[in-house]
Design a protein around this motif. Structure first.
Motif, PDB file in Angstrom:
ATOM      1  N   ASN A   1       0.785   6.746 -12.742  1.00  0.00           N
ATOM      2  CA  ASN A   1       2.175   6.776 -13.185  1.00  0.00           C
ATOM      3  C   ASN A   1       3.121   6.905 -11.981  1.00  0.00           C
ATOM      4  OD1 ASN A   1       4.324   6.845 -14.943  1.00  0.00           O
ATOM      5  ND2 ASN A   1       3.905   8.895 -15.752  1.00  0.00           N
ATOM      6  N   LYS A   2       2.812   7.834 -11.088  1.00  0.00           N
ATOM      7  CA  LYS A   2       3.677   8.053  -9.921  1.00  0.00           C
ATOM      8  C   LYS A   2       3.653   6.885  -8.950  1.00  0.00           C
ATOM      9  CE  LYS A   2       3.554  13.079  -9.802  1.00  0.00           C
ATOM     10  NZ  LYS A   2       3.304  14.253  -8.926  1.00  0.00           N
ATOM     11  N   ASN A   3       2.590   6.111  -9.009  1.00  0.00           N
ATOM     12  CA  ASN A   3       2.480   4.963  -8.105  1.00  0.00           C
ATOM     13  C   ASN A   3       3.640   3.988  -8.284  1.00  0.00           C
ATOM     14  OD1 ASN A   3       1.010   3.163  -6.195  1.00  0.00           O
ATOM     15  ND2 ASN A   3       0.882   1.858  -8.011  1.00  0.00           N
ATOM     16  N   VAL A   4       4.240   4.013  -9.485  1.00  0.00           N
ATOM     17  CA  VAL A   4       5.376   3.135  -9.743  1.00  0.00           C
ATOM     18  C   VAL A   4       6.544   3.509  -8.812  1.00  0.00           C
ATOM     19  CG1 VAL A   4       6.662   4.356 -11.572  1.00  0.00           C
ATOM     20  CG2 VAL A   4       6.366   1.893 -11.684  1.00  0.00           C
TER      21      VAL A   4
ATOM     22  N   PHE B   1      12.327   7.873  -3.542  1.00  0.00           N
ATOM     23  CA  PHE B   1      11.789   8.813  -4.524  1.00  0.00           C
ATOM     24  C   PHE B   1      10.821   9.769  -3.837  1.00  0.00           C
ATOM     25  CE2 PHE B   1      12.954   5.302  -7.319  1.00  0.00           C
ATOM     26  CZ  PHE B   1      13.490   5.957  -8.415  1.00  0.00           C
ATOM     27  N   ASP B   2      10.979  11.066  -4.151  1.00  0.00           N
ATOM     28  CA  ASP B   2      10.037  12.074  -3.669  1.00  0.00           C
ATOM     29  C   ASP B   2       8.998  12.269  -4.778  1.00  0.00           C
ATOM     30  OD1 ASP B   2       8.658  14.307  -2.927  1.00  0.00           O
ATOM     31  OD2 ASP B   2      10.406  15.661  -2.934  1.00  0.00           O
ATOM     32  N   LEU B   3       7.787  11.758  -4.543  1.00  0.00           N
ATOM     33  CA  LEU B   3       6.770  11.749  -5.607  1.00  0.00           C
ATOM     34  C   LEU B   3       6.420  13.153  -6.093  1.00  0.00           C
ATOM     35  CD1 LEU B   3       6.597   8.775  -4.740  1.00  0.00           C
ATOM     36  CD2 LEU B   3       4.119   8.937  -4.999  1.00  0.00           C
ATOM     37  N   ASP B   4       6.518  14.136  -5.169  1.00  0.00           N
ATOM     38  CA  ASP B   4       6.164  15.510  -5.546  1.00  0.00           C
ATOM     39  C   ASP B   4       7.221  16.159  -6.424  1.00  0.00           C
ATOM     40  OD1 ASP B   4       3.791  15.375  -4.139  1.00  0.00           O
ATOM     41  OD2 ASP B   4       4.788  15.917  -2.251  1.00  0.00           O
ATOM     42  N   ALA B   5       8.368  15.518  -6.530  1.00  0.00           N
ATOM     43  CA  ALA B   5       9.441  16.087  -7.350  1.00  0.00           C
ATOM     44  C   ALA B   5       9.362  15.613  -8.794  1.00  0.00           C
ATOM     45  CB  ALA B   5      10.801  15.732  -6.748  1.00  0.00           C
ATOM     46  N   PHE B   6       8.257  14.927  -9.122  1.00  0.00           N
ATOM     47  CA  PHE B   6       8.072  14.446 -10.491  1.00  0.00           C
ATOM     48  C   PHE B   6       6.760  14.950 -11.067  1.00  0.00           C
ATOM     49  CE2 PHE B   6      11.104  11.474  -8.781  1.00  0.00           C
ATOM     50  CZ  PHE B   6      11.923  11.180  -9.866  1.00  0.00           C
ATOM     51  N   ARG B   7       6.781  15.149 -12.387  1.00  0.00           N
ATOM     52  CA  ARG B   7       5.614  15.600 -13.116  1.00  0.00           C
ATOM     53  C   ARG B   7       5.249  14.531 -14.140  1.00  0.00           C
ATOM     54  NH1 ARG B   7       4.582  19.145 -17.783  1.00  0.00           N
ATOM     55  NH2 ARG B   7       6.682  18.833 -18.583  1.00  0.00           N
ATOM     56  N   HIS B   8       3.963  14.227 -14.236  1.00  0.00           N
ATOM     57  CA  HIS B   8       3.472  13.271 -15.233  1.00  0.00           C
ATOM     58  C   HIS B   8       3.464  13.919 -16.615  1.00  0.00           C
ATOM     59  CE1 HIS B   8       0.845  10.345 -17.185  1.00  0.00           C
ATOM     60  NE2 HIS B   8       0.006  11.316 -17.489  1.00  0.00           N
ATOM     61  N   VAL B   9       4.055  13.234 -17.603  1.00  0.00           N
ATOM     62  CA  VAL B   9       4.071  13.764 -18.973  1.00  0.00           C
ATOM     63  C   VAL B   9       3.533  12.700 -19.927  1.00  0.00           C
ATOM     64  CG1 VAL B   9       5.556  14.597 -20.858  1.00  0.00           C
ATOM     65  CG2 VAL B   9       6.063  15.247 -18.496  1.00  0.00           C
ATOM     66  N   ALA B  10       2.603  13.089 -20.796  1.00  0.00           N
ATOM     67  CA  ALA B  10       2.060  12.180 -21.806  1.00  0.00           C
ATOM     68  C   ALA B  10       2.243  12.819 -23.178  1.00  0.00           C
ATOM     69  CB  ALA B  10       0.579  11.918 -21.538  1.00  0.00           C
ATOM     70  N   LEU B  11       2.934  12.131 -24.083  1.00  0.00           N
ATOM     71  CA  LEU B  11       3.227  12.669 -25.412  1.00  0.00           C
ATOM     72  C   LEU B  11       2.807  11.707 -26.504  1.00  0.00           C
ATOM     73  CD1 LEU B  11       6.938  13.814 -24.815  1.00  0.00           C
ATOM     74  CD2 LEU B  11       4.901  15.278 -24.771  1.00  0.00           C
TER      75      LEU B  11
ATOM     76  N   ARG C   1      11.475  14.877 -13.893  1.00  0.00           N
ATOM     77  CA  ARG C   1      12.058  15.386 -12.663  1.00  0.00           C
ATOM     78  C   ARG C   1      11.954  16.908 -12.602  1.00  0.00           C
ATOM     79  NH1 ARG C   1      13.110  12.899  -7.939  1.00  0.00           N
ATOM     80  NH2 ARG C   1      14.668  14.124  -6.861  1.00  0.00           N
ATOM     81  N   LEU C   2      11.449  17.450 -11.494  1.00  0.00           N
ATOM     82  CA  LEU C   2      11.304  18.899 -11.369  1.00  0.00           C
ATOM     83  C   LEU C   2      12.542  19.556 -10.787  1.00  0.00           C
ATOM     84  CD1 LEU C   2       7.602  18.981 -10.153  1.00  0.00           C
ATOM     85  CD2 LEU C   2       8.464  19.635 -12.398  1.00  0.00           C
TER      86      LEU C   2
END
Ligand code: AVJ
Length: 317
Positions: A213-216, A228-238, A252-253
């Motif tokens: 997901n973050k690879n995008v 984009f700072d990849l570490d500032a995002f969290r993967h969410v699956a719902l 976004r964190l």
């Protein structure tokens, strides 16, 4: 003349611009599949939680003979989005037992994947003649008309799951329009099931899906000179039971500005804000039936695994 850098603006730039400046924020899921993303997806298909690929493969292996018998006689096989055609050999082998000549047309946007498909099928089913077709489905399905004979069209892997129901019908209707009476479609759909199975399939413990997901964002950093700072995002699956789909987000964190240099665009993304990167629709048998019917196919038969986690549906023109 403006001395702008001459970095080529990719064809997806407009879609990204629209999606990332709108609300809610979205990105097209086709962006997942650069070289790294394609490798990560391959890795996903081997995860213990991601039951889809191995379940579909098992159904194909168990019922290949029955499937080709139901599909008809003297078939030419066309696989849409074939990739490396990793799941197709059992069907092709079953066909070589029923007819003298078997031609296989794997269709994909990636020439590299098609090269692998050709290698694989030539090695595993030497009696099948492989004719790769490089095509972008955005340009339509006219290539189907150039393929002679009665066709069995494969669309496997729950690829249809990325389309919302309306677009899925539109896409399958386009395919249907290029086919003739007697031709058939074998469509793979992931089935609705307990969220305790669905959610981990899209949020694995090893974090491969999160990476995928973050690879995008990594891709936007590279191809659109974004930061984009990849570490500032969290993967969410719902799981969304109302729309019958898994939804994948990047959340976004912390609040921060992001610049996409090639688009000359700066956006603020707030803490907790989500970028919607993918939908993966799950079907019930009645839903699959309706989709095929609305696209002009007659559902003749479906095959499932024992748990009914995955389905393969034979639609007839
Ligand atoms: C390739 C669309 C079938 O929806 O299961 C896997 C893509 N996304 N994990 C799916 C995917 C996250 C996959 N398809």
């Amino acid at each position: 003349m403006i001395a702008r850098e001459t970095a080529a603006i990719p064809s997806f730039a407009r879609e990204v611009e629209e999606g990332i400046s709108g609300f809610p924020k979205t990105l097209p899921c086709k962006l997942f599949y650069d070289a790294t993303g394609s490798e990560l997806f391959e890795e996903i298909t081997r995860l213990p939680e991601y039951y889809l690929t191995r379940t579909e493969l098992a159904i194909l292996e168990e019922h290949a003979a029955e499937m080709v018998r139901a599909a008809g006689q003297n078939l030419t096989v066309v696989e849409l989005g074939a990739g490396t055609a990793a799941k197709t050999c059992s069907l092709l082998r079953a066909l070589t037992r029923r007819q003298m000549r078997v031609s296989f047309f794997p269709v994909d946007i990636s020439p590299a994947a098609l090269g692998e498909a050709r290698e694989r099928v030539s090695a595993e089913c030497p009696n099948v003649s492989v004719r790769p077709v490089v095509a972008d489905f955005a340009e339509g399905f006219g290539f189907l008309r150039d393929i002679r004979g009665r066709k069995l069209v494969l669309y496997l892997g729950s690829s249809i799951g990325n389309f919302d129901p309306e677009s899925a019908v539109k896409m399958l209707s386009q395919v249907r329009r290029e086919l003739a009476a007697g031709d058939a479609l074998l469509l793979g759909t992931d089935m609705v099931k307990n969220p305790s199975i669905l959610v981990p399939a899209y949020d694995d413990t090893q974090g491969v899906t999160a990476e995928f997901n973050k690879n995008v964002l990594r891709r936007l950093n590279r191809d659109l000179q974004a930061d984009f700072d990849l570490d500032a995002f969290r993967h969410v699956a719902l799981w969304n039971p109302i729309r019958s789909r898994m939804e994948i987000y990047l959340e976004r964190l912390r609040t921060q500005m992001v610049t996409l240099r090639l688009l000359q665009l700066t956006v603020r993304i707030h803490v907790g804000e989500r970028i919607h990167t993918e939908n993966s629709y799950k079907y019930t048998l009645p839903m699959a039936h309706e989709m095929l019917r609305d696209a002009g196919f007659n559902l003749e038969r479906s095959w499932f695994d024992e748990c009914k986690w995955f389905g393969l549906h034979l639609g007839r023109v």
